[in-house]
Design a protein around this motif. Structure first.
Motif, short mmCIF file in Angstrom:
data_model
loop_
_atom_site.label_atom_id
_atom_site.label_comp_id
_atom_site.label_asym_id
_atom_site.label_seq_id
_atom_site.Cartn_x
_atom_site.Cartn_y
_atom_site.Cartn_z
N MET A 166 37.72 37.77 50.69
CA MET A 166 38.55 38.29 50.18
C MET A 166 38.87 37.31 49.58
O MET A 166 39.44 36.86 48.18
CB MET A 166 39.85 38.30 51.41
N ASP A 167 38.13 35.94 49.94
CA ASP A 167 38.55 34.19 49.06
C ASP A 167 37.89 34.98 47.87
O ASP A 167 38.72 34.11 47.21
CB ASP A 167 37.75 33.49 50.12
N GLU A 168 36.97 35.29 48.02
CA GLU A 168 36.20 34.85 46.48
C GLU A 168 36.73 36.07 45.44
O GLU A 168 36.53 35.95 44.50
CB GLU A 168 34.60 35.62 47.35
N MET A 169 37.50 37.10 46.48
CA MET A 169 37.57 38.44 45.43
C MET A 169 39.50 37.49 44.65
O MET A 169 39.39 37.19 43.35
CB MET A 169 38.02 38.93 45.87
N ILE A 170 40.11 37.00 45.79
CA ILE A 170 41.67 36.37 45.37
C ILE A 170 40.41 34.92 44.01
O ILE A 170 41.62 34.83 43.09
CB ILE A 170 42.35 35.28 46.49
N SER A 171 39.57 34.13 44.48
CA SER A 171 39.41 33.30 43.43
C SER A 171 38.49 34.08 42.51
O SER A 171 38.77 33.28 41.17
CB SER A 171 37.89 32.01 44.34
N LEU A 172 38.12 34.94 42.45
CA LEU A 172 38.02 35.70 41.40
C LEU A 172 39.06 36.41 40.27
O LEU A 172 39.16 36.37 39.33
CB LEU A 172 37.09 37.39 41.48
N LEU A 173 40.15 36.70 40.79
CA LEU A 173 41.33 36.81 40.22
C LEU A 173 41.86 35.04 39.04
O LEU A 173 41.76 35.90 38.01
CB LEU A 173 42.37 37.91 40.65
N ASP A 174 41.59 34.48 39.66
CA ASP A 174 42.53 33.22 38.66
C ASP A 174 40.80 33.74 37.66
O ASP A 174 41.54 32.70 36.51
CB ASP A 174 42.08 32.20 40.23
N THR A 210 38.90 35.76 36.88
CA THR A 210 39.39 36.97 35.68
C THR A 210 40.21 36.69 34.52
O THR A 210 40.34 36.65 33.65
CB THR A 210 39.33 37.86 36.73
N GLU A 211 41.15 36.09 35.37
CA GLU A 211 42.65 35.65 34.08
C GLU A 211 42.15 34.98 33.53
O GLU A 211 42.98 35.21 32.42
CB GLU A 211 43.47 35.35 34.69
N GLU A 212 42.09 33.09 34.02
CA GLU A 212 41.02 32.85 33.09
C GLU A 212 40.30 32.89 31.58
O GLU A 212 39.90 32.94 30.68
CB GLU A 212 40.36 31.89 33.37
N SER A 213 39.20 33.92 31.95
CA SER A 213 38.39 34.23 30.99
C SER A 213 38.90 35.41 30.09
O SER A 213 38.58 35.16 29.48
CB SER A 213 37.00 35.34 32.08
N LYS A 214 40.05 36.21 30.88
CA LYS A 214 40.62 37.24 29.36
C LYS A 214 41.53 35.98 28.55
O LYS A 214 41.36 36.77 27.59
CB LYS A 214 41.80 38.28 30.35
N LYS A 215 41.48 34.90 29.15
CA LYS A 215 42.47 34.11 28.23
C LYS A 215 42.30 33.10 26.99
O LYS A 215 42.36 33.25 25.91
CB LYS A 215 43.61 32.38 28.67
N GLU A 216 40.73 32.73 27.96
CA GLU A 216 39.96 32.64 26.74
C GLU A 216 39.33 33.28 25.50
O GLU A 216 38.96 32.73 24.05
CB GLU A 216 38.53 31.90 27.40
N LEU A 217 38.72 34.61 26.20
CA LEU A 217 37.87 35.81 24.92
C LEU A 217 39.56 35.92 24.38
O LEU A 217 39.01 36.63 23.21
CB LEU A 217 37.76 36.90 26.61
N GLY A 218 40.77 36.22 24.90
CA GLY A 218 41.95 36.68 23.87
C GLY A 218 41.99 35.28 22.56
O GLY A 218 41.74 35.98 21.19
N ILE A 219 41.76 34.24 23.02
CA ILE A 219 41.97 33.27 21.79
C ILE A 219 40.60 33.19 20.97
O ILE A 219 40.88 33.09 19.86
CB ILE A 219 42.02 31.37 23.03
#
Length: 249
Positions: free
Chosen positions: A112-120, A122-131
């Motif tokens: 669960m700790d790793e999943m929560i970390s991966l959610l953050d 993921t959001e950062e990666s999506k942001k970078e990909l969008g840019i």
């Protein structure tokens, strides 16, 4: 009325200017594929960057799905362990199953700790990909405009080239065969420039000072003159400068 040599010299200068322009246009046109290739490479490099960031995001999502699956499997194991508890007969067996449940819960907590970390992440990666995709979209427009500008310029230059090449015959017809052979000989010797202007006694073919008398003779243009150093045909451009013997009056 202009003398014959002056007419011949003017034609030679015009011929050289035309051939120089033709050579420049041909050089430009030969380089067009290289320019297009460089532009396409810039786009391909950015496409690779988009693909890299897309793969990174997909890997993160894949890892998250794996963890999600592991968590469900562990929850199912915990459920089965709880079901076993009611059927156990000894305290030792009971403690073993409880320990197994705690171990599984501990693993799930880490998951669960790793999943929560991966959610953050993921959001950062999506942001970078969008840019990156936005930059790529802008680059596509920029590259398209660049290529269109180069192609348009190339078409214009081809038109000018056609005109210049078609006018060469008319220019050459105004030059005597002997003088034209002389001109071509100088060009073929690798000097590039066969007709050089002279300003303030300096031959612009070799950047050396020609003799004063020769410089003065260029003003009346009674005959074709040659630089004594580089052996190019020389001429005096039309301007307000006076012969050397008149500048000291």
């Amino acid at each position: 009325m202009e003398n014959f040599d002056k007419i011949q010299l003017d034609a030679l200068v015009e011929l050289q200017e035309s051939e120089t322009e033709i050579a420049g246009i041909n050089t430009f046109l030969l380089d067009v594929p290289n320019k297009i290739e460089a532009i396409d490479k810039k786009l391909k490099d950015f496409e690779a960057e988009v693909a890299k960031k897309t793969d990174e995001l997909n890997d993160i999502k894949k890892r998250y799905r794996t963890l999600e699956s592991d968590e469900k499997i562990n929850l199912d194991k915990i459920r089965k362990c709880h079901e076993k508890l009611s059927s156990l007969k000894t305290n030792k067996e009971y403690q073993i199953v409880l320990k197994e449940i705690e171990d599984i819960k501990e693993k799930n907590s880490a998951i669960m700790d790793e999943m929560i970390s991966l959610l953050d992440v993921t959001e950062e990666s999506k942001k970078e990909l969008g840019i990156t995709k936005e930059k790529y979209s802008n680059l596509v427009k920029e590259v398209t405009n660049e290529k269109q500008a180069i192609e348009k310029d190339a078409e214009l230059k081809k038109s000018v080239l056609k005109e210049k090449e078609s006018s060469l015959g008319a220019i050459k017809s105004r030059i005597s065969k002997e003088l034209l052979r002389r001109y071509n000989f100088i060009v073929e010797r690798g000097k590039g420039v066969a007709v050089a202007k002279v300003i303030d006694s300096v031959c612009y073919g070799c950047n050396l000072n020609i003799p004063p008398q020769l410089y003065n003779e260029l003003f009346n243009c009674k005959s074709i003159k040659t630089c004594p150093f580089c052996h190019r045909i020389i001429y005096k451009p039309q301007n307000n400068l006076k012969p050397l013997d008149e500048t000291f009056d």
